[in-house]
Enzyme design. Sequence first.
Site, PDB file in Angstrom:
ATOM      1  N   GLY A 267       0.806  -1.219   0.000  1.00 41.90           N
ATOM      2  CA  GLY A 267       0.000   0.000   0.000  1.00 41.90           C
ATOM      3  C   GLY A 267       0.837   1.267   0.000  1.00 41.90           C
ATOM      4  O   GLY A 267       2.069   1.225  -0.153  1.00 41.90           O
TER       5      GLY A 267
ATOM      6  N   TYR B  79     -14.425   3.104   9.632  1.00 40.62           N
ATOM      7  CA  TYR B  79     -12.955   3.103   9.715  1.00 40.62           C
ATOM      8  C   TYR B  79     -12.502   3.683  11.056  1.00 40.62           C
ATOM      9  O   TYR B  79     -11.669   3.097  11.759  1.00 40.62           O
ATOM     10  CB  TYR B  79     -12.390   3.926   8.552  1.00 40.62           C
TER      11      TYR B  79
HETATM   12  N1  SER Z   1      -6.115   9.193   5.099  1.00 40.58           N
HETATM   13  C1  SER Z   1      -7.060   8.472   5.894  1.00 40.58           C
HETATM   14  C2  SER Z   1      -8.401   8.518   5.302  1.00 40.58           C
HETATM   15  O1  SER Z   1      -8.744   9.528   4.743  1.00 40.58           O
HETATM   16  C3  SER Z   1      -7.107   9.023   7.283  1.00 40.58           C
HETATM   17  O2  SER Z   1      -6.564   8.092   8.147  1.00 40.58           O
HETATM   18  O3  SER Z   1      -9.130   7.577   5.412  1.00 40.58           O
END
Ligand code: SER
Length: 313
Positions: A10, A137
């Site tokens: 990633g 998330y």
């Molecule tokens: N860059 C990530 C997101 O936007 C933040 O942890 O999901």
Amino acid sequence: MRILVTGATGQIGSELVPALREVYGRDNVVASSRRRHGSLGDPFVELDVLRRDELERVVRDYKIEAIVHLAAVLSAKGEQDPALAWDVNTNGTINVLEVARANKVEMVVIPSSIAVYGPETPDNPGDIAVMRPKTIYGISKVVTELLGEYYYSRYGLDVRGPRLPGVISWKTPPGGGTTDYAVEAFYEAVKRREYTFWVRPDTRLPMIYMPDTIRAFLLLMKADSSSLTVRFYNVQGMSFTARELADTIRKFIPEFKADFKPDPLRQRIADSWPKSIDDSRARRDWGWKPEWDLESMARDMIENLRRVLVGSG
Ligand code: SER
């Protein structure tokens, strides 16, 4: 130290693995991801973190002493399939922690995210602040942090990680994040001289450039456990609005044309996150200090993307 990196292909892994190999030796850093792609060399294993038995076999076969667990589904992608994001992010994490505990792995490093915060979080939050995230998330990263703290206090497993803002880089594109407009804008500015942001121009979020991100991982991994006062540490490189980013790109690409068409989902996520985070504890406990600001990052991004995308300096 023999290290296993999950999610190695990633955005972060593709740069962290080479940096770790520099420090700990090539053969001591085993890269892994579900499917092999990208330019990471060996040692590499195909590994799905949801398969605890396979994870355990790799940890035993390679005599792994530390796991850097990067595999995760990010915020915007997570909202497309919350059940999948929950599965990968929480069950992947518990598999890593359980295998680490059972096999005497010394350290587990897991990045957390500004996504742990929510609209009820006060401005510029420190490491211990209200965490009532509204994305799956963010919820899964709060669980990750709590599990990490639990395995530390219950089993003495040394779990630690940087709590990252939006990560900006040019080598490997990010996937599925809300903050990814800050990366895409550079790609599009270099390729097409125009970009439509998916957030309002006044949207301000904390960000960090990849070289600082890598340094944060390396510093935190080297820090003596006795100097740590929490397990997850805010780190920030900079904080800017989408308009400030567009204006800064224009300093280097004067023809750059920016449009702003907020996408309701990602705008709502962005609005739920803090505009900046307080990383003073990381500065105090393990000497964190960012080296890149908006302008120096923008110059470096554009120089590199010109080289790789259009082949001119
Ligand atoms: N860059 C990530 C997101 O936007 C933040 O942890 O999901």
